[in-house]
Design a protein around this motif. Structure first.
Motif, PDB file in Angstrom:
ATOM      1  N   ARG A  21     -16.407  -8.613  63.994  1.00  0.00           N
ATOM      2  CA  ARG A  21     -16.971  -8.321  65.434  1.00  0.00           C
ATOM      3  C   ARG A  21     -17.324  -9.745  66.308  1.00  0.00           C
ATOM      4  O   ARG A  21     -17.159  -9.406  67.201  1.00  0.00           O
ATOM      5  N   HIS A  50     -12.050 -10.834  73.456  1.00  0.00           N
ATOM      6  CA  HIS A  50     -12.465 -10.548  74.793  1.00  0.00           C
ATOM      7  C   HIS A  50     -12.304 -11.748  75.865  1.00  0.00           C
ATOM      8  O   HIS A  50     -11.894 -11.584  77.010  1.00  0.00           O
ATOM      9  N   GLU A  58     -21.741   3.711  77.415  1.00  0.00           N
ATOM     10  CA  GLU A  58     -20.603   3.173  76.855  1.00  0.00           C
ATOM     11  C   GLU A  58     -20.227   3.835  75.593  1.00  0.00           C
ATOM     12  O   GLU A  58     -20.873   3.857  74.651  1.00  0.00           O
ATOM     13  N   GLY A 110     -18.083   3.993  71.892  1.00  0.00           N
ATOM     14  CA  GLY A 110     -17.491   2.926  71.050  1.00  0.00           C
ATOM     15  C   GLY A 110     -17.888   1.626  71.421  1.00  0.00           C
ATOM     16  O   GLY A 110     -17.088   0.695  71.580  1.00  0.00           O
ATOM     17  N   GLY A 114     -19.890  -0.717  70.118  1.00  0.00           N
ATOM     18  CA  GLY A 114     -19.746  -1.941  68.975  1.00  0.00           C
ATOM     19  C   GLY A 114     -21.125  -2.406  69.066  1.00  0.00           C
ATOM     20  O   GLY A 114     -22.190  -1.437  69.127  1.00  0.00           O
ATOM     21  N   ASP A 144     -22.172   4.664  69.378  1.00  0.00           N
ATOM     22  CA  ASP A 144     -21.075   4.134  68.362  1.00  0.00           C
ATOM     23  C   ASP A 144     -21.523   4.976  67.089  1.00  0.00           C
ATOM     24  O   ASP A 144     -22.746   5.354  66.870  1.00  0.00           O
ATOM     25  N   ARG A 145     -20.660   4.992  66.021  1.00  0.00           N
ATOM     26  CA  ARG A 145     -20.798   5.571  64.834  1.00  0.00           C
ATOM     27  C   ARG A 145     -21.600   4.916  63.739  1.00  0.00           C
ATOM     28  O   ARG A 145     -22.316   5.338  62.822  1.00  0.00           O
ATOM     29  N   ASP A 152     -20.907  10.062  65.874  1.00  0.00           N
ATOM     30  CA  ASP A 152     -19.309  10.228  66.106  1.00  0.00           C
ATOM     31  C   ASP A 152     -19.049  10.625  67.229  1.00  0.00           C
ATOM     32  O   ASP A 152     -19.515  11.945  67.745  1.00  0.00           O
ATOM     33  N   VAL A 153     -17.970  10.096  68.108  1.00  0.00           N
ATOM     34  CA  VAL A 153     -17.556  10.356  69.527  1.00  0.00           C
ATOM     35  C   VAL A 153     -17.272  11.760  69.248  1.00  0.00           C
ATOM     36  O   VAL A 153     -17.330  12.690  70.291  1.00  0.00           O
ATOM     37  N   ASN A 192     -14.357   0.711  76.183  1.00  0.00           N
ATOM     38  CA  ASN A 192     -13.471  -0.586  76.035  1.00  0.00           C
ATOM     39  C   ASN A 192     -12.832  -0.735  74.650  1.00  0.00           C
ATOM     40  O   ASN A 192     -13.451  -0.595  73.413  1.00  0.00           O
TER      41      ASN A 192
HETATM   42  C1  LIG Z   1     -12.507  -2.133  68.682  1.00  0.00           C
HETATM   43  S1  LIG Z   1     -14.394  -1.758  68.650  1.00  0.00           S
HETATM   44  C2  LIG Z   1     -14.862  -2.053  70.274  1.00  0.00           C
HETATM   45  C3  LIG Z   1     -16.065  -2.325  70.457  1.00  0.00           C
HETATM   46  C4  LIG Z   1     -16.558  -2.577  71.949  1.00  0.00           C
HETATM   47  N1  LIG Z   1     -16.256  -1.493  72.772  1.00  0.00           N
HETATM   48  C5  LIG Z   1     -15.859  -3.768  72.448  1.00  0.00           C
HETATM   49  O1  LIG Z   1     -14.856  -3.766  73.177  1.00  0.00           O
HETATM   50  O2  LIG Z   1     -16.005  -5.009  71.979  1.00  0.00           O
HETATM   51  C6  LIG Z   1     -14.208  -0.020  68.417  1.00  0.00           C
HETATM   52  C7  LIG Z   1     -15.712   0.514  68.172  1.00  0.00           C
HETATM   53  O3  LIG Z   1     -15.393   1.842  68.147  1.00  0.00           O
HETATM   54  C8  LIG Z   1     -16.161   2.422  67.168  1.00  0.00           C
HETATM   55  N2  LIG Z   1     -15.626   3.629  66.478  1.00  0.00           N
HETATM   56  C9  LIG Z   1     -14.547   3.993  66.153  1.00  0.00           C
HETATM   57  N3  LIG Z   1     -14.552   5.285  65.791  1.00  0.00           N
HETATM   58  C10 LIG Z   1     -15.462   5.864  66.544  1.00  0.00           C
HETATM   59  C11 LIG Z   1     -15.736   7.223  66.438  1.00  0.00           C
HETATM   60  N4  LIG Z   1     -15.226   8.268  65.952  1.00  0.00           N
HETATM   61  N5  LIG Z   1     -17.099   7.668  66.987  1.00  0.00           N
HETATM   62  C12 LIG Z   1     -17.856   6.570  67.634  1.00  0.00           C
HETATM   63  N6  LIG Z   1     -17.521   5.297  67.333  1.00  0.00           N
HETATM   64  C13 LIG Z   1     -16.303   4.818  66.915  1.00  0.00           C
HETATM   65  C14 LIG Z   1     -16.280   1.426  65.884  1.00  0.00           C
HETATM   66  O4  LIG Z   1     -17.384   1.588  65.341  1.00  0.00           O
HETATM   67  C15 LIG Z   1     -16.285   0.208  66.740  1.00  0.00           C
HETATM   68  O5  LIG Z   1     -17.580  -0.405  67.024  1.00  0.00           O
END
Ligand SMILES: C[S@@+](CC[C@H](N)C(=O)[O-])C[C@H]1O[C@@H](n2cnc3c(N)ncnc32)[C@H](O)[C@@H]1O
Length: 239
Positions: A25, A32, A62, A64, A66, A91-92, A117-118, A136
């Protein structure tokens, strides 16, 4: 054109407190910077929020999200232009800490975590609508009926959506193989390559978007060296 291939990313299989996940993370923040994500988001979000009435807070979601650090950078860059924003970071995993919430508060944004979970969020009956939804580096985790369900749920809950995803092309693929040069650890190095292979190109998101009654205006475009953006808007659902 490279075939789109979606595979599970290593970070998604790790516990939130696993040292490899924590490291990844932190790597993401450097990724980024290399991708110029903040500037890409700023320009996309400013365009979409331009018509939002100043007399009420902007409800921003937002998915997902993070740890919320990326959007925090956006919030700080938008100060003082956008001072009244109610932000939900879905986020999950529970990744939003108090320090980050306080930093949002310092620029006038309220930030709350929605840990779900989304796909469950998408399947739930609609509760509340959002002025703007953003994703994102997130949609590329999904394909098929799951991606369809997420896009349909977004279209049901907002009139403005912006996504910034990895671009699936040879330049981005080459960049993803070189990510060790910015100090990324093993998890990020592998996930970066997977992300590009699962990324988007052309009008792929437009083709999946639920256009419904035809009121949506959509735009899909390359941004920076490695990103692929999608924006959708229609006349407001609210009176
Ligand atoms: C690559 S990270 C991106 C985090 C942030 N958006 C960024 O760009 O810095 C993807 C994020 O999606 C979350 N994620 C993955 N699958 C998910 C789901 N099914 N439901 C909710 N969140 C999810 C992960 O826990 C992670 O924090």
């Amino acid at each position: 054109m490279m075939q789109r291939v979606v595979t599970a990313e290593l970070l998604d299989g790790l516990d939130a407190n696993d040292p490899d996940a924590v490291r990844s993370r932190l790597d993401l923040r450097r990724v980024h910077r290399a991708m110029g994500t903040r500037a890409i988001l700023l320009s996309g979000l400013k365009a979409l929020a331009a018509k939002h009435p100043k007399d009420r807070p902007l409800r921003l979601l937002e998915i997902g999200a993070g740890d919320g650090s990326l959007m925090l950078g956006v919030a700080q860059a938008l100060t003082p232009t956008w001072s009244r924003v109610d932000l939900t970071l879905l986020d999950r995993q529970h990744l939003l800490d108090k320090t980050t919430v306080d930093r949002y508060a310092a620029v006038g944004w309220t930030a709350v975590a929605q840990v779900v979970d989304v796909l469950d969020w998408a399947a739930a009956s609609v509760s509340g609508t959002w002025d703007l939804v953003v994703a994102n580096l997130f949609l590329h985790h999904f394909q098929g009926v799951q991606l369809d369900a997420i896009l349909a749920a977004i279209a049901l809950r907002t009139s403005r959506f912006f996504a910034c995803e990895p671009r699936r092309d040879w330049l981005a693929l080459a960049g993803s193989h070189l990510i060790g040069a910015i100090g990324a650890g093993a998890v990020t190095r592998e996930d970066a390559v997977s992300s590009v292979c699962a990324g988007f190109n052309g009008n792929e998101i437009t083709a999946l978007w639920p256009h419904g009654d035809g009121q949506w205006q959509v735009q899909e475009y390359s941004a920076g060296l490695f990103s692929h953006c999608f924006r959708a808007e229609r006349p407001d659902l609210r009176p």
